[in-house]
Write a protein that holds these residues in place. Structure first.
Motif: not given
Length: 255
Positions: A2, A4, A6, A34, A36, A102
């Protein structure tokens, strides 16, 4: 693997960035990214209202909300960003250094109060920058009732005439009267480098701020007192002809 997104920070900007990201990903049917959030605590702190009383109410938990929409929360404080390597170094709740990679980074860490070490006595000043700082100020205000009535006890010096300084100053009379009584002879002084209180916001707004300050019992700013470049003893000399005081609120921010 995946990708990300961030987001550093869980304030208003960080929270809405996370929610907006998961919303757009859901609309596009994406499950390969994702989202985060890296922040010291999973809660939204209502920082613009930290100058008000009962400041412990100014926080809302975010853990359940993030879990419900699929946002991963990472508890820690960002220490360093490597743009080339696309990773953020952070210190977790136990004080251990760790890294997060990230693909896209949203920096929403906000601002922080500037407490220059060159100002002697700055450690004795209060601020409303973080929730813990505002709680410390609130505890001090309640402790004032145990001191004898005096001009020093009843005088507040607010260093900084921006939005936070003005809000803090205009709120102080009501907060102190609730603690010290309606008959307390209070004085709130705003120290700023401007020619008048709120001068940087324009003449029209400055006039309204001055009127509001008079109504609630805040004194006009001390003209052109460059506190942020002076020693603390210089501040004391600057106002010694007008008032005695035994505490102050520091409201100089750095972004």
């Amino acid at each position: 693997m995946k990708q990300r997104i961030l987001i550093v920070g869980a304030g208003f900007a960080g929270m809405w960035s996370a929610l907006s990201a998961v919303r757009q990903l859901d609309r596009q049917g994406r499950d390969d990214v994702e989202v985060a959030v890296l922040a010291p605590q999973p809660e939204l702190r209502i920082r613009p209202r930290f100058y008000e009383p009962d400041v412990q109410r100014m926080a809302a938990p975010l853990g359940e909300l993030f879990a419900a929409v699929g946002v991963r929360f990472v508890q820690g404080s960002a220490q360093r960003i490597d743009v080339a390597g696309k990773w953020v170094e952070y210190r977790d709740a136990e004080g251990t250094l760790a890294q997060l990679d990230y693909d896209r980074l949203v920096l929403a860490a906000g601002s922080g109060v500037w407490r220059p070490a060159s100002v002697v006595g700055i450690d004795a000043a209060f601020d409303v920058d973080q929730l813990e700082d505002a709680l410390r100020l609130e505890a001090h205000l309640h402790a004032l009732r145990d001191l004898p009535d005096s001009p020093a006890r009843n005088t507040v010096v607010v260093a900084g005439g921006g939005f936070t300084g003005i809000e803090t100053a205009t709120e102080m009379p009501a907060r102190l009267r609730a603690i010290l009584g309606e008959k307390a002879a209070l004085r709130v002084i705003v120290v700023d480098r401007g020619a008048a209180i709120g001068a940087s916001m324009g003449a029209d707004l400055s006039g309204l701020i001055a009127e509001a300050s008079d109504r609630v019992g805040s004194a006009p700013a001390l003209s052109r007192s460059r506190v942020w470049k002076t020693m603390f003893c210089t501040l004391i000399r600057a106002i010694s002809m007008r008032a005695s005081f035994n505490w102050m609120s520091w409201n100089s921010a750095i972004f």
